[in-house]
Design an enzyme around this catalytic site. Sequence first.
Site: not given
Ligand code: MRU
Length: 349
Positions: A45, A236, A47, A195
């Site tokens: 996970r 994202d 982005a 996370q």
């Molecule tokens: O749902 P996720 O864990 O994929 O969400 C991740 C995020 O919101 C991060 O802050 C974003 O992807 C940036 S990661 C470099």
Amino acid sequence: MIRTIYWDNNAVVMIDQKALPLQETYLTCKHYEEVIKAINDLTVRGAPAIGVAAALGIALGALCIESGDPEGFRTDFYRICERFAATRPTARNLFWAVEKMKKRFAESASLSPARRKEALVAEAIRICEEDSAANRAMGRHGRSLIKNGDTILTHCNAGALATAGYGTALGVIRAAREEGKELHVFVDETRPVLQGARLTAWELTKENIPATLITDSMAGSLMQQGRINLIIVGADRIALNGDTANKIGTYTLAVLAKEHGIPFYIAAPLSTIDLSVQEGRAIPIEEREGEEVSCYHGVRTAPAGIKVYNPAFDVTPHRYITAIITEKGIATAPYGESLQRLVAAQAFG
Ligand code: MRU
């Protein structure tokens, strides 16, 4: 060094982020369907990491295509691309990676199927390596925004685990540390999937970067007490005007930061910027299943039958964002101009 995702011997290997921080195990995907499942269930996970997983997964899918005639090959390849594009709607890097793979597919039309598959694998590996390099460049640009002794708040995980390596927001923090700056990181646990608690806290602990875990609802009080010097988060998807979609709860932090005069930074590669989206309202927001909120690790924490609303992301309007740190430099308002300038700088090398 944390290895998030890589190509190995015609397989996609990734650290299992669902098992962290309790177990450090790796998943080896030999079929592209396994990569799709891993993106959907958050084994991988963040982005940029989702984009890399899609590129490697599409390359893996291409290897499985049996059709020898160009039209059949094309139909199967596009079907695989569409399957990946249907996984996580907010992550711009996913669609960016799918487009990059389609472009390489079109450019390799004159090659034999075997050579074409090799070209697609090489492109996916390049996307993976370039993401890691972009994060290090982002760190070099962004570290000047951190002063010796600063206390930094971050949300979700925008670290090595969310990318091909090093991280975006955590990459800037790592780069400041590598310059010898003393700093302290407050980590939002990041409900509902944690996370921050599971992944960011794990990364910082592993590297002995001083950090304190807090619940999301404690952040405002820390700002009020003057204990936060700056906030850095990932993204994202970033619209042309600078409006930024990131993990749910980011908007709340940004508004509080403005109230308390705290700089609020986004760190993201240019592959997160979607110049086709004018403003944040047009960014699709993923809604995930209610069990993420009503249960924890399979144990119900809310009464059966309660309605749940579970958007995975929110949008922070550009007026709350002090600057956007990219691998080509730091963008400030007006973002329409500054982001386009950085994207153009990348296109011309
Ligand atoms: O749902 P996720 O864990 O994929 O969400 C991740 C995020 O919101 C991060 O802050 C974003 O992807 C940036 S990661 C470099």
